[in-house]
Scaffold this motif. Structure first.
Motif, PDB file in Angstrom:
ATOM      1  N   ILE A 148      -9.507 -27.349  21.640  1.00  0.00           N
ATOM      2  CA  ILE A 148      -8.320 -28.069  21.218  1.00  0.00           C
ATOM      3  C   ILE A 148      -8.669 -28.785  19.914  1.00  0.00           C
ATOM      4  CG2 ILE A 148      -6.640 -29.862  21.838  1.00  0.00           C
ATOM      5  CD1 ILE A 148      -7.412 -29.301  24.784  1.00  0.00           C
ATOM      6  N   LEU A 200      -5.933 -20.581  20.322  1.00  0.00           N
ATOM      7  CA  LEU A 200      -5.415 -19.541  21.217  1.00  0.00           C
ATOM      8  C   LEU A 200      -5.086 -18.270  20.439  1.00  0.00           C
ATOM      9  CD1 LEU A 200      -3.159 -21.474  23.772  1.00  0.00           C
ATOM     10  CD2 LEU A 200      -5.475 -20.590  24.077  1.00  0.00           C
ATOM     11  N   ASP A 256      -7.318 -13.860  30.651  1.00  0.00           N
ATOM     12  CA  ASP A 256      -7.934 -14.760  29.664  1.00  0.00           C
ATOM     13  C   ASP A 256      -6.923 -15.740  29.077  1.00  0.00           C
ATOM     14  OD1 ASP A 256     -10.434 -13.778  29.926  1.00  0.00           O
ATOM     15  OD2 ASP A 256     -10.462 -12.625  28.058  1.00  0.00           O
ATOM     16  N   ASN A 272      -7.251 -19.785  29.302  1.00  0.00           N
ATOM     17  CA  ASN A 272      -7.392 -20.646  28.125  1.00  0.00           C
ATOM     18  C   ASN A 272      -6.270 -21.671  28.041  1.00  0.00           C
ATOM     19  OD1 ASN A 272      -9.653 -19.240  27.388  1.00  0.00           O
ATOM     20  ND2 ASN A 272      -8.635 -17.973  25.854  1.00  0.00           N
ATOM     21  N   ALA A 273      -5.028 -21.225  28.188  1.00  0.00           N
ATOM     22  CA  ALA A 273      -3.893 -22.150  28.065  1.00  0.00           C
ATOM     23  C   ALA A 273      -3.944 -23.203  29.172  1.00  0.00           C
ATOM     24  CB  ALA A 273      -2.576 -21.378  28.109  1.00  0.00           C
ATOM     25  N   SER A 308      -6.642 -24.266  30.829  1.00  0.00           N
ATOM     26  CA  SER A 308      -7.772 -25.188  30.632  1.00  0.00           C
ATOM     27  C   SER A 308      -7.451 -26.230  29.581  1.00  0.00           C
ATOM     28  CB  SER A 308      -9.019 -24.420  30.190  1.00  0.00           C
ATOM     29  OG  SER A 308      -9.423 -23.543  31.193  1.00  0.00           O
ATOM     30  N   GLN A 309      -6.809 -25.815  28.503  1.00  0.00           N
ATOM     31  CA  GLN A 309      -6.434 -26.790  27.465  1.00  0.00           C
ATOM     32  C   GLN A 309      -5.534 -27.865  28.061  1.00  0.00           C
ATOM     33  OE1 GLN A 309      -4.573 -24.576  24.292  1.00  0.00           O
ATOM     34  NE2 GLN A 309      -6.465 -24.483  23.106  1.00  0.00           N
TER      35      GLN A 309
END
Lengths: 459, 459
Positions: free
Chosen positions: A264, A289, B325, B329-330, B332-333
């Motif tokens: 981030i 992303l 994936d 990722n989204a 976890s952010q």
């Protein structure tokens, strides 16, 4: 901790113009707590209250408000109203506020300050964000080395109300170069007639205005300091940074570290999730992303180059996510502990050999356990799957278990090499964010998987 | 920072028994720096040095050594040798050391301490690890409320050499209940004849012995304190916690947060990567990895339930890793920013509605961008793939792009709901480690993917 339950009472005091009770109520609270009440009020209400309060009380509370609220108030208030408060704010908080203001706002407010405060603001806000110069305060006490302990106590008594800390005082020569310091404890322990020069510490820990704020906080932590002096290139004392700033810096840097680890971006103001607009959150997240999605093209290409073989043996495609996930998890764990150890200055790039050999030991143990689990999973889940003639479920389970083991070891090793390499190149190790690592070890994992399959199954 | 370059010189001083120069060299250094030199030496060498040094100097340096080294030294030394050093160590550091010792070692060493120190060690080491009681020191100054400012200064002067801080002094009644405090600044500002009771602060911020250490550090940070008093259930003053402990606590808690986020268990001693045995690293990591691998069975089962359809349309299998994936990722952010906001007490479980609506806004923007990218990727990468009759590459690209968009939004929402739910259940939000979240959103992602495919492609 948020205290919204007493808001109606405060609003009642405003409505009934009960100035005395309001002043008495806010005076009794720590400014940090009083500011929490005021954070919940409208800007116009806060201004009414500030006009009723003594200037020092208003300044103390104002300094603890959120910066966004401070700016809103500064925008709304008459320059003279806000000038009265800014004059009495701690210099470092005041300079922070100025840095966040628009140029127009700064121009409106600067003339309301006295020339001394104006020069101070202009000096403090000129330093690069994140440097010691930007965090320091100009509120410190200096002593002449020739003064006696008794005179020093008089000076401290006189300066105390205006200074952030009187527990350390700094000794300077005629050109304001820092030559020593004494703690108030030293002065109390000295006999009244003893001269400062006789007992001041001449080995002074100090930092440069351009030193990174995180390093400053680590020095304050290491030496258990209450404050550290800041000097310019010529050794001239220009400010101090206090222990409470060090804690705030560490909180901000923690937030930054954690967010970087999860890919981030952004300025990482601590504690601003709800206040930050959605569009800013979007901008902070989208870059990584999209980058990762584009980098994922490489694994896509590898899969497609193997498409003909997958067509023959579709079961291999079904286990691709499992291989990828295990590598990502094992690699992220390894990189996390190493990134943290580098941040705490426990590891340096030169330790890479020791780290790799340690990580191989750890990950081989993990690989044995996880490989065996994967082997069992394939036998259990795919017991009913169509296996084309010439292949057996056992040999396929073997390929998958073995690939997964190799993937765990290689991911862990890659996970420690990348942050150490970043540190060697003087880049931030936390740039090797966990999602980025996942994308990288996806590639190595697929190469391992398809090579193992090709070799063992004779594809 | 490690200074190994001067080691040969130190060894030379030991070999030539140059006691004076060694003492002078170590005296000039801050104990934190001196301990870094000694950390690199053998236990036997350190003991030789300690026997040559004045006890206060040895105790100061010993307190800064790694705990593992301290224990090794305590094991190796004669009880009397080590007792002389322990007597003079800061009480909180001494209690920490005792907690790490074996019962046998404790029994060997306790008799060498004076009865006062022995009682102190036994009391301090009885508190639960991570509580205020376990971190506090008994080195503080108390004042009688009836004393004058001048008498208070005399008391502080007398106590100063033995006390961790004299900048705050605490006022207690006959039964040792905490009734007020004064800062040294208050005393300096008071007139010499003024009585403490006239100017002491009676609104005292204090914590209970059982308060969690992280909360203590946050209070010290919020109110910019140099120290905070610790009381027991009856309000009796039992210790203080100082600002430098607060910084150390925050560093330790931060390491714990980061490691939990990456699914690493263990006690999270800050900065101990190389010193921790590989087997301990293995144990810290294997639990989560095995758990996640077993939880991954669910996604395995979903894939297998869809196996027949994948057989008809193998291209769907090839894009499973990409869907997984992006969701990981989204998600976890999103969970990272929310976990951090909860830790900083900016968000409470009651904010869940506001957080979800914000996260939907952010993730819809991300989903548009990433879905479009995925659509383009499929068209580009799979241009040459075999598409069975009745299906078009465009409709498949549409299914993949749309599924990925839905997956990004649902993962972000799950990523913020889970930590807030954990907080509501008074569990640590950081338990929703990123790899655990990845495993969970793998499942939702596959369900979304196969449902979308079934519906839009009429499978």
């Amino acid at each position: 901790m948020r205290n919204t339950f007493l808001l109606p009472e405060i609003r009642e005091l405003i409505a009934t113009e009960n100035r005395q009770e309001l002043q008495a109520f806010l005076e009794d609270l720590h400014p940090a707590v009083a500011s929490e009440f005021l954070n919940e009020l409208e800007v116009s209400e806060i201004l009414v209250i500030f006009n009723w309060l003594d200037a020092p009380l208003a300044a103390g509370i104002f300094a603890h408000l959120d910066v966004a609220k401070q700016i809103a108030i500064a925008k709304f208030a008459r320059p003279s109203e806000i000038g009265r408060i800014l004059e009495l704010m701690p210099p470092d908080d005041r300079a922070d506020l100025f840095n966040e203001m628009s140029e127009h706002q700064q121009e409106k407010i600067l003339p309301t300050l006295s020339s001394v405060e104006r020069a101070d603001v202009e000096k403090l806000s000129s330093y690069r964000e994140g440097s010691a110069g930007a965090v320091m305060t100009s509120d410190y006490v200096t002593l002449r080395p020739s003064a006696s302990a008794a005179e020093a106590i008089e000076t401290l008594r006189y300066e105390a109300p205006r200074r952030e800390t009187i527990y350390y005082a700094y000794c300077i020569d005629e050109s304001r170069r820092l030559i020593g310091f004494v703690s108030l404890k030293d002065i109390i322990l000295a006999s009244p007639a003893q001269k400062i020069v006789e007992f001041m510490h001449t080995e002074v820990l100090s930092v440069n205005v351009s030193t990174d704020q995180e390093e400053v906080a680590q020095i304050i932590q290491k030496y258990d300091l209450i404050a550290i002096p800041v000097t310019d290139e010529a050794g001239i004392l220009v400010g101090i940074i206090t222990h409470d700033d060090a804690i705030d810096i560490m909180t901000e840097e923690h937030t930054e570290d954690i967010e970087k680890l999860m890919a981030i971006a952004g300025t990482h103001e601590a504690g601003a999730y709800l206040k930050t607009p959605s569009l800013v959150h979007f901008r902070n997240r989208v870059g990584w992303l999209v980058g990762l999605s584009i980098a994922g093209m490489v694994s896509g290409m590898i899969i497609h180059s193997f498409e003909a073989n997958i067509q023959r043996l579709m079961i291999l495609a079904l286990y691709m996510p499992m291989i990828a996930d295990s590598g990502g998890n094992a690699g992220s764990q390894a990189s996390t502990v190493v990134i943290r150890a580098i941040a705490l200055k426990e590891l340096v790039p030169g330790d890479i050999g020791k780290v790799i050999s340690k990580e191989i030991k750890i990950s081989v143990m993990l690989a044995c356990v996880l490989g065996l689990l994967a082997w069992g999973k394939v036998l259990f889940l795919s017991a009913g799957s169509d296996i084309p003639a010439g292949f057996s479920l056992y040999s396929i389970a073997m390929v998958i278990g073995l690939s997964l083991s190799l993937q765990v070891v290689s991911s862990a090793v890659i996970g420690v090499i990348l942050p150490l390499a970043a540190a060697r190149l003087e880049m931030d190790p936390a740039l090797i964010a966990s999602p980025a690592l996942t994308t990288i070890v996806d590639i190595t994992g697929l190469l391992i998987y398809f090579s193992t399959a090709t070799y063992l199954l004779g594809l």
